[in-house]
Scaffold this active site. Structure first.
Site, short mmCIF file in Angstrom:
data_model
loop_
_atom_site.label_atom_id
_atom_site.label_comp_id
_atom_site.label_asym_id
_atom_site.label_seq_id
_atom_site.Cartn_x
_atom_site.Cartn_y
_atom_site.Cartn_z
N LYS A 147 39.03 53.10 41.16
CA LYS A 147 39.20 52.89 40.09
C LYS A 147 40.58 52.68 39.96
CE LYS A 147 41.00 54.91 36.87
NZ LYS A 147 42.03 54.07 36.12
N GLU A 166 49.21 61.67 46.43
CA GLU A 166 50.44 61.05 46.87
C GLU A 166 51.22 60.93 45.20
OE1 GLU A 166 53.38 59.25 47.02
OE2 GLU A 166 52.25 57.61 47.56
N CYS A 226 57.12 55.60 44.35
CA CYS A 226 57.22 57.19 44.07
C CYS A 226 58.29 57.62 45.19
CB CYS A 226 55.67 57.79 44.88
SG CYS A 226 55.40 56.69 46.28
N GLU A 275 61.22 62.51 37.17
CA GLU A 275 61.07 61.23 37.88
C GLU A 275 61.31 60.38 36.85
OE1 GLU A 275 56.82 60.41 39.30
OE2 GLU A 275 57.85 59.52 41.01
O1 TXE Z 1 50.07 57.91 36.02
P1 TXE Z 1 48.77 58.72 36.17
P2 TXE Z 1 50.56 56.86 34.75
C1 TXE Z 1 54.37 58.53 37.80
C2 TXE Z 1 55.60 57.94 36.89
C3 TXE Z 1 55.01 57.40 35.83
C4 TXE Z 1 54.06 58.51 35.26
C5 TXE Z 1 52.84 58.16 34.56
O2 TXE Z 1 56.55 58.71 36.78
O3 TXE Z 1 55.92 57.28 34.94
O4 TXE Z 1 53.34 58.79 36.67
O5 TXE Z 1 52.26 56.85 35.02
C6 TXE Z 1 44.28 57.65 36.44
N1 TXE Z 1 41.88 62.06 36.39
N2 TXE Z 1 53.66 57.75 38.62
O6 TXE Z 1 50.18 57.41 33.34
O7 TXE Z 1 48.23 59.35 34.82
C7 TXE Z 1 44.74 56.50 35.69
O8 TXE Z 1 43.71 55.94 35.06
C8 TXE Z 1 41.74 61.08 37.43
C9 TXE Z 1 54.12 57.78 40.11
O9 TXE Z 1 50.04 55.38 34.94
O10 TXE Z 1 48.93 59.38 37.41
C10 TXE Z 1 45.43 55.76 36.90
O11 TXE Z 1 44.27 55.09 37.39
N3 TXE Z 1 42.43 60.05 37.30
C11 TXE Z 1 52.85 57.19 41.06
C12 TXE Z 1 45.72 56.78 37.99
O12 TXE Z 1 44.96 58.01 37.57
C13 TXE Z 1 43.08 59.90 35.87
C14 TXE Z 1 52.59 55.90 40.74
C15 TXE Z 1 47.53 57.12 37.79
O13 TXE Z 1 47.75 57.49 36.53
C16 TXE Z 1 43.26 61.05 35.03
C17 TXE Z 1 52.37 55.79 39.26
C18 TXE Z 1 42.29 62.11 35.30
N4 TXE Z 1 42.43 63.21 34.42
C19 TXE Z 1 52.87 56.57 38.16
N5 TXE Z 1 44.09 60.38 34.24
C20 TXE Z 1 53.50 57.23 42.38
N6 TXE Z 1 53.19 58.57 43.16
O14 TXE Z 1 53.65 56.31 43.13
C21 TXE Z 1 44.48 59.34 34.54
N7 TXE Z 1 43.92 59.09 35.66
#
Ligand code: TXE
Length: 522
Positions: A184, A259, A293, A390
C-alpha cells in the site's frame, strides 16, 4: 480506455497491480498525484477499495502455494537478480517518476533507485541459504530438526519520502524468504511503486507474489494492517500511525516491524574536522529537503566552536540551490506534499513566537512549488517543540554544550532513538559516546550512509525491529520444529518423563516401559 501503466499523454495513468495483471479498481475510482514542483496533477492513479485489497490479499495467499513455492531459494534468487537487472536498465525511468511524484532531486532519486537493485541483489544471495538445523535431542528415539518457512503474506505500508527504497527494505528480504506481498503506497506518492510493478511482471515473478493496491484513503492502510490473512506488516511512517498499525495487527497476532520518526542529534566536538562536520550536518538535514526519518535535526555543538560552526552552517544554507528537481545542479527540491509544507511552516513560526532565533530561511519560499527555505535556528531550549518534535523539513536547531556528559544527556533526552551523528577526532571519546547514545544507528564522522548489509531501525518510539542486514530475513521466516519418532515403539500416553537421565534409561527399557520424551503438558 487503455489499462495498466500508460505513460503517454500529459496525465500518466497507473492502475492496480493484482494477481499478475494491471487492472482498474472495482469501482473505477481514481485520484490524482500532484507534482510538488509544478503544483499540478501529473498522474491519475487507481483508487482502490477495501474489496480490492481483499482480492490482492487472496491472490498473495494463493501465490504462496503455487509456482513460487516450487521455485525454491535458488529460483527466487534468480528472479530477484533479473528484477535488479531491469531496475538498473530502467533507472532513469523510475527515478523520473519518483521526482514527479515526490519532488526528489533527480540525482538523489537515481542514487536511490540504484540502491533498490543493490538491495535486491544482496537478499537474492541469501535466498538459497535459508537453513534449519538438526537438534541434538538427547533422546535417541527422536530425530528432531527445524525448518525455516516463509511467514506468509506480508503487508507493506509505505510513506511518501522514499517510496522505492523503503519498498526495497521490505520486499528484498520478503522475496528471499519466499513470502508474498501486498503493498500500500502512500496516497501522496503511489506512482513509482506501480511503475516498478511493470518490472516485477517483466522479470517473470508468478502471479500474486507482488501486488500493489494504491488508494487515496488512509482507511486502506488501516484495513491492510488489520487484515486477518496478512501475517506480517512492515511499516514505515509516523510514530502515531505506527502505533495504530501495531494495535490493529495485534488483534490477529500479526507480526509487525515499525520504522518510525526521529529527532536525531548530531554532536560536534571542537576536535572534529569542522568542514567534514558541516558537510555531514548539511547531508543530514538539508539533503532530501530534510524529509528523512533519520534527519539530524538537532545539532549539539561544543561551546568553544558554536558560533564559528553556526556561521559556517548558515553560509552553507544560503548557498544551497533550490529549484527544479530535474536540474542536475539543484541541491534542494520541493517538500513532497502541501500538508507537509504547512506543518513545517507552523513548527518554525511557533518556534519564532516562543523566542528562537531564525538565522536564515524560516519561511516558505516565494518561488512556485512547495519549497521551504533551509533554516538554521538557535537560542532554543531542550523542552522547545522545535527541539522535541520531528519537523521533516530542511530545518535544524543548533544548541551549545559544555561537557561530554551534557552532550549525552541532551542527545538522549528525546522520546525517539533512531540515529545519531558524532563528529570527533578523539577515538576514545568516540567509543565512550557510542556506548552511551541511545539510538539504533550511530554514524561517527559520517552521516546518511546505508547498506543492505547493515541493520537499520530505532530504539524507543522510533520503532520496533530492524530492517536490512543478514538477520532481517528472519523477520520474514517462521521456525517449524519437527519431532520424528524413529523408534517404531509405542509410548504410555499418561506418563511424562522429564529428565534426560530418565529418558536415556527409557531408551534402554523401551520395550518393557515405552515412555519416551519430555512430553509437553499443553
Ligand atoms: O505519515 P503516516 P504521513 C512523519 C513526518 C510526517 C508525518 C506525517 O513527521 O510529517 O509522519 O506524514 C498509511 N493504518 N513521517 O501522514 O500517517 C498512509 O496512507 C495503517 C516519518 O504521510 O505515518 C501512508 O501510506 N496505515 C516517516 C503511511 O501509512 C495508515 C515517513 C504513512 O503515513 C494509517 C513519512 C492507518 N491507520 C512521514 N493511516 C519516516 N519514518 O520516514 C495512514 N496510513
Amino acid at each position: 480506455m487503455a489499462r495498466g501503466v500508460v505513460e503517454a499523454g500529459s496525465l500518466k495513468r497507473y492502475d492496480l497491480y493484482v494477481d499478475g495483471t494491471f487492472q482498474p479498481p472495482s469501482q473505477n475510482a481514481r485520484f490524482e498525484s500532484v507534482n510538488p514542483y509544478t503544483e499540478e496533477p501529473w498522474a491519475t492513479v487507481a483508487d482502490a477499495s477495501v474489496e480490492d485489497l481483499d482480492v490482492a490479499v487472496d491472490a498473495a495467499l494463493r501465490a504462496l502455494e503455487g509456482d513460487w513455492l516450487t521455485l525454491g531459494g535458488a529460483g527466487r534468487g534468480k528472479l530477484m537478480h533479473r528484477l535488479a537487472d531491469l531496475v538498473e536498465q530502467n533507472l532513469a525511468h523510475l527515478a523520473a517518476i519518483e521526482t514527479s511524484d515526490n519532488g526528489k532531486v533527480r540525482r538523489d532519486a537515481e542514487a536511490q533507485v540504484a540502491l533498490v537493485a543493490k538491495w535486491l541483489r544482496y537478499f537474492a544471495g541469501l535466498a538459497d541459504k535459508i537453513e534449519g538445523r538438526v537438534v541434538s535431542e538427547p533422546q535417541a528415539e527422536y530425530f528432531v530438526y527445524t525448518r525455516r518457512e516463509p511467514v506468509g503474506v506480508v503487508g507493506a505500508i509505505l510513506p511518501w519520502n522514499a517510496p522505492l527504497l523503503l519498498l526495497a527494505f521490505k520486499l528484498a528480504p520478503a522475496l528471499a524468504a519466499g513470502c508474498t506481498m501486498v503493498v500500500k503506497p502512500s496516497e501522496f506518492t503511489p506512482a513509482s511503486v506501480l511503475a516498478f510493478a511493470q518490472y516485477v511482471h517483466k522479470a517473470g515473478f508468478p502471479a500474486g507474489v507482488f501486488n500493489v493496491v494504491s488508494g487515496s484513503s488512509r482507511e486502506l492502510g488501516a484495513a491492510l494492517a488489520a487484515h486477518p490473512r496478512v501475517s506480517r506488516i512492515a511499516f514505515t511512517g509516523s510514530t502515531q500511525t505506527g502505533i495504530s498499525v501495531s494495535k490493529a495487527a495485534s488483534d490477529h497476532v500479526g507480526r509487525v516491524t515499525l520504522e518510525l520518526g526521529g529527532k536525531s542529534p548530531q554532536i560536534v566536538f571542537a576536535d572534529a574536522d569542522l568542514e567534514a562536520a558541516v558537510n555531514g550536518v548539511v547531508a543530514g538535514v538539508f539533503a532530501a529537503s530534510g524529509q528523512m526519518c533519520h534527519a539530524g535535526s538537532r545539532v549539539l555543538v561544543e561551546q568553544s566552536i558554536h558560533d564559528a560552526f553556526v556561521d559556517a552552517l548558515v553560509r552553507r544554507a544560503r548557498e544551497a540551490r533550490l529549484g527544479d528537481p530535474t536540474d542536475p545542479l539543484t541541491d534542494i527540491g520541493p517538500i513532497s506534499t502541501e500538508p507537509q509544507l504547512r506543518k513545517i511552516e507552523e513548527l518554525v513560526s511557533a518556534s519564532a513566537r516562543s523566542g528562537a532565533k531564525i538565522l536564515c530561511g524560516g519561511k516558505v519560499s516565494p518561488r512556485s512549488g512547495y519549497f521551504f527555505e533551509p533554516t538554521v535556528i538557535t537560542n532554543v531550549q531542550q523542552h522547545a517543540q522545535i527541539v522535541r518534535e520531528e519537523v521533516f523539513g530542511p530545518v535544524v536547531a543548533v544548541m551549545p554544550f559544555d561537557r561530554e556528559d551534557d552532550a549525552i544527556e541532551m542527545a538522549n533526552d528525546t522520546p525517539y532513538g533512531l540515529a545519531a551523528g558524532l563528529w570527533t577526532s578523539n577515538l576514545n571519546r568516540a567509543h565512550r559516546m557510542v556506548d552511551r547514545i541511545k539510538a539504533g544507528t550511530v554514524w561517527v564522522n559520517c552521516y546518511r550512509v546505508a547498506s543492505p548489509a547493515v541493520p537499520f531501525g530505532g530504539m524507543k518510539t522510533s520503532g520496533v525491529g530492524r530492517e536490512n542486514g543478514l538477520d532481517a530475513i528472519n523477520d520474514y521466516l517462521e521456525t517449524k520444529s519437527v519431532w520424528m519418532d524413529v523408534s517404531g515403539g509405542k509410548r504410555d500416553p499418561y506418563r511424562i518423563s522429564s529428565s534426560s537421565s530418565e529418558s536415556s534409561e527409557s531408551t534402554t527399557t523401551r520395550e518393557s516401559n515405552p515412555s519416551r520424551g519430555d512430553h509437553l503438558d499443553e
